[in-house]
Design a protein around this motif. Sequence first.
Motif, PDB file in Angstrom:
ATOM      1  N   LEU A   1      35.657  -9.168 -31.649  1.00  0.00           N
ATOM      2  CA  LEU A   1      35.441 -10.278 -30.545  1.00  0.00           C
ATOM      3  C   LEU A   1      36.226  -9.854 -29.456  1.00  0.00           C
ATOM      4  O   LEU A   1      35.542 -10.045 -28.046  1.00  0.00           O
ATOM      5  CB  LEU A   1      35.823 -11.431 -31.364  1.00  0.00           C
ATOM      6  N   HIS A   2      37.269  -9.342 -29.166  1.00  0.00           N
ATOM      7  CA  HIS A   2      38.113  -9.087 -28.073  1.00  0.00           C
ATOM      8  C   HIS A   2      37.130  -8.290 -27.213  1.00  0.00           C
ATOM      9  O   HIS A   2      37.305  -8.083 -26.012  1.00  0.00           O
ATOM     10  CB  HIS A   2      39.339  -8.740 -28.123  1.00  0.00           C
TER      11      HIS A   2
ATOM     12  N   HIS B   1      33.389 -10.291 -27.132  1.00  0.00           N
ATOM     13  CA  HIS B   1      33.179 -11.738 -26.735  1.00  0.00           C
ATOM     14  C   HIS B   1      34.420 -12.314 -26.282  1.00  0.00           C
ATOM     15  O   HIS B   1      34.794 -13.289 -27.295  1.00  0.00           O
ATOM     16  CB  HIS B   1      32.518 -12.525 -27.750  1.00  0.00           C
TER      17      HIS B   1
ATOM     18  N   ARG C   1      35.472 -14.523 -24.280  1.00  0.00           N
ATOM     19  CA  ARG C   1      35.418 -15.708 -23.944  1.00  0.00           C
ATOM     20  C   ARG C   1      35.217 -16.809 -25.040  1.00  0.00           C
ATOM     21  O   ARG C   1      35.147 -17.857 -24.930  1.00  0.00           O
ATOM     22  CB  ARG C   1      34.206 -15.912 -22.876  1.00  0.00           C
ATOM     23  N   TRP C   2      34.879 -16.511 -26.193  1.00  0.00           N
ATOM     24  CA  TRP C   2      34.541 -17.202 -27.296  1.00  0.00           C
ATOM     25  C   TRP C   2      35.854 -17.829 -27.874  1.00  0.00           C
ATOM     26  O   TRP C   2      35.640 -18.480 -28.917  1.00  0.00           O
ATOM     27  CB  TRP C   2      33.954 -16.296 -28.482  1.00  0.00           C
ATOM     28  N   TRP C   3      36.988 -17.688 -27.261  1.00  0.00           N
ATOM     29  CA  TRP C   3      38.235 -18.137 -28.018  1.00  0.00           C
ATOM     30  C   TRP C   3      38.242 -19.457 -28.148  1.00  0.00           C
ATOM     31  O   TRP C   3      38.586 -20.194 -28.969  1.00  0.00           O
ATOM     32  CB  TRP C   3      39.516 -17.368 -27.132  1.00  0.00           C
TER      33      TRP C   3
ATOM     34  N   GLY D   1      35.684 -21.844 -28.251  1.00  0.00           N
ATOM     35  CA  GLY D   1      34.774 -22.162 -29.373  1.00  0.00           C
ATOM     36  C   GLY D   1      35.366 -21.992 -30.782  1.00  0.00           C
ATOM     37  O   GLY D   1      35.280 -22.714 -31.800  1.00  0.00           O
ATOM     38  N   ILE D   2      36.060 -20.851 -31.059  1.00  0.00           N
ATOM     39  CA  ILE D   2      36.694 -20.497 -32.204  1.00  0.00           C
ATOM     40  C   ILE D   2      37.771 -21.583 -32.676  1.00  0.00           C
ATOM     41  O   ILE D   2      38.049 -21.865 -34.047  1.00  0.00           O
ATOM     42  CB  ILE D   2      37.359 -18.975 -32.266  1.00  0.00           C
TER      43      ILE D   2
ATOM     44  N   ALA E   1      41.681 -17.108 -32.493  1.00  0.00           N
ATOM     45  CA  ALA E   1      41.178 -17.706 -31.048  1.00  0.00           C
ATOM     46  C   ALA E   1      42.280 -16.905 -30.049  1.00  0.00           C
ATOM     47  O   ALA E   1      41.567 -16.326 -28.988  1.00  0.00           O
ATOM     48  CB  ALA E   1      41.304 -19.018 -30.846  1.00  0.00           C
TER      49      ALA E   1
ATOM     50  N   THR F   1      41.163 -13.090 -29.638  1.00  0.00           N
ATOM     51  CA  THR F   1      40.142 -12.718 -29.229  1.00  0.00           C
ATOM     52  C   THR F   1      40.167 -12.799 -27.493  1.00  0.00           C
ATOM     53  O   THR F   1      39.696 -12.038 -26.742  1.00  0.00           O
ATOM     54  CB  THR F   1      39.056 -13.712 -29.585  1.00  0.00           C
TER      55      THR F   1
END
Length: 599
Positions: free
Chosen positions: A60-61, A64, A66-68, A70-71, A112, A115
């Motif tokens: 993820l890092h 994506h 920037r998904w942190w 949402g996680i 999160a 990420t």
Amino acid sequence: MKRHARRMRRNGLQPMVVIDSNGPMPDLAAIIIARGLWRYRSEIGPVALALALVIAALALHASHPRWWFGILVVAIATASALALVGDRVGLLLRIERAYAATVALSAGGWLAATTALGLTYGPLPQVILVGTPVLSIPWWVHRRRRARVRVERTLAAWPEISQAVGLTGSRVMSAVVDVWGWRARFGLARGQTIQDAIAKIPALESALGTFRGAVRVHPTRDDRANRFELRVLNIDPHANAIAWPGPSVTAITEPIDLGPFEDALPARVLLLRRHALIGGIAGSGKSGGINVLMGNLSACEDVVIWAIDLKRGMELQPWAPCIDRLGTTPEDAVRLLRDAVIILEARAATLAKSGKRVWEPTRDNPALVIVIDEYAELAEEAADATSHSDSIARRGRAVAVQLIAATQRPTQKAMGKGAVRSQMDVRVSFRVRERKDVDLILGQGMLNAGWHAQTLNAPGKFLLSAPEHDTPRRARAYLLTDETVRATAERHTARRPSLDEVSRRAIDEAPASRGPEQGEARLQTETTATTPVDGLQPQEGPEAVLWQMLSQATEEGTPIVHLMKGTGMGRSWVYYRLQELSKAGRATQTARGRWRASS
């Protein structure tokens, strides 16, 4: 090569097998490792979760970061759901839900952060290295997890167990561990039935190493003939009495909670438009079950309660403040049931005129529930009562006139013509002495179907048969102490409804329609609601006592509770008479719940 091997065997020599280092040996090692990982998957679960988090964080890092956010939101939502409604997924204990929520929030928060910042940022590597063993300790020592491992190993040996008990060919389909033990679903071999499994219960207890009475066999929820559910208890959840938590209903349209099943689920049953039969030997807890029913019925504001107790009121007298009419002699019982039939017919006529099919209970038009303790004695001492109860059993459902009959042994002789017992939709069986009594209480063929009420081993334990309960599951009735009964009766007496106008008018007009002899007999009963004629003071019975107490009252008035005790009548009867005296100008309400004669 084969001929060479055969020659070596004839000469007493074993042929040498050479394993290719590039062939079977690595495959065999992989199989052994895979089996070990599967067998100990519960123990290595936390480590596997941590490894999955690390892999997910790296991926993820890199792709994506920037998904942190949402996680993190998903982690918080998951933790909140586990804490609030985790019992729906098997986390029955509060500490289990708290632990699951903590793990979900910790894992989601770490994922999160990793990420967004990367695995090597600051203390993140140290956090997962230290947090994994710390959060794993409760998991490794948890009783249910260890129990799950034992169950899995037991079920792994099921082929040998099934052969030993005579269920060869049956197979394990699924298994679940709960608070009290475990349950598993099994598929039967061709030609085997659930009755075969029920007959093998003693053998199953021996093969599984449980205590006696720990194994239950039920049909599966889909009711397939070639499957059954095995329930095994590690501890008896009903070993001790369970205190009554209070009424579970406020209307008869709601299911009443009689007590918990062995899986802690409530034994709820709907009584509206159903007659009920309660059976069990002396000392089995039958009276306790009646107390649970009375405690719930007294809380219903759409039910008028009549009762018959030929032990001079010994069992039901504590509930007298909530009972409109209590018959304690055979004569009282006959008159009470006869009046119930009159109400039944009057309500039926009213429904026919209005084009309705059923009587919907409300506070102004309540249901009438008649509780009869020791019905067998009633049938023996008052033969006329059986014909009235028979009529109520056959015709009372639609008009909400219902019977709840308790007896030790509901034989054909005890239950009169037989229509009463056959019309009982709800059957509650406490412990019985003889196996044949199971069929008497619960219905023909129930013993062979696994309803073994003769094995219930403690007061209050019962089996419940009703349209919504068609499998033999043990439950235990709540315990109400004498103090609880007294306090509950006093608390609910102020909210008790009165009979509807249709029913009252039918009873009041009944003597003239039945002839002078029956009318005179009815007017003499202590539990009949007679009306003062032309405002004159009645000369005998509870009305005379009521008038005397009102006449001797102080300026503050006499409390309703004292009037009830003095007359021996229920709250609804007292209020009904007070309202009539008030309309005639003969009684005055001085304060809430206090009355005296008008000056």
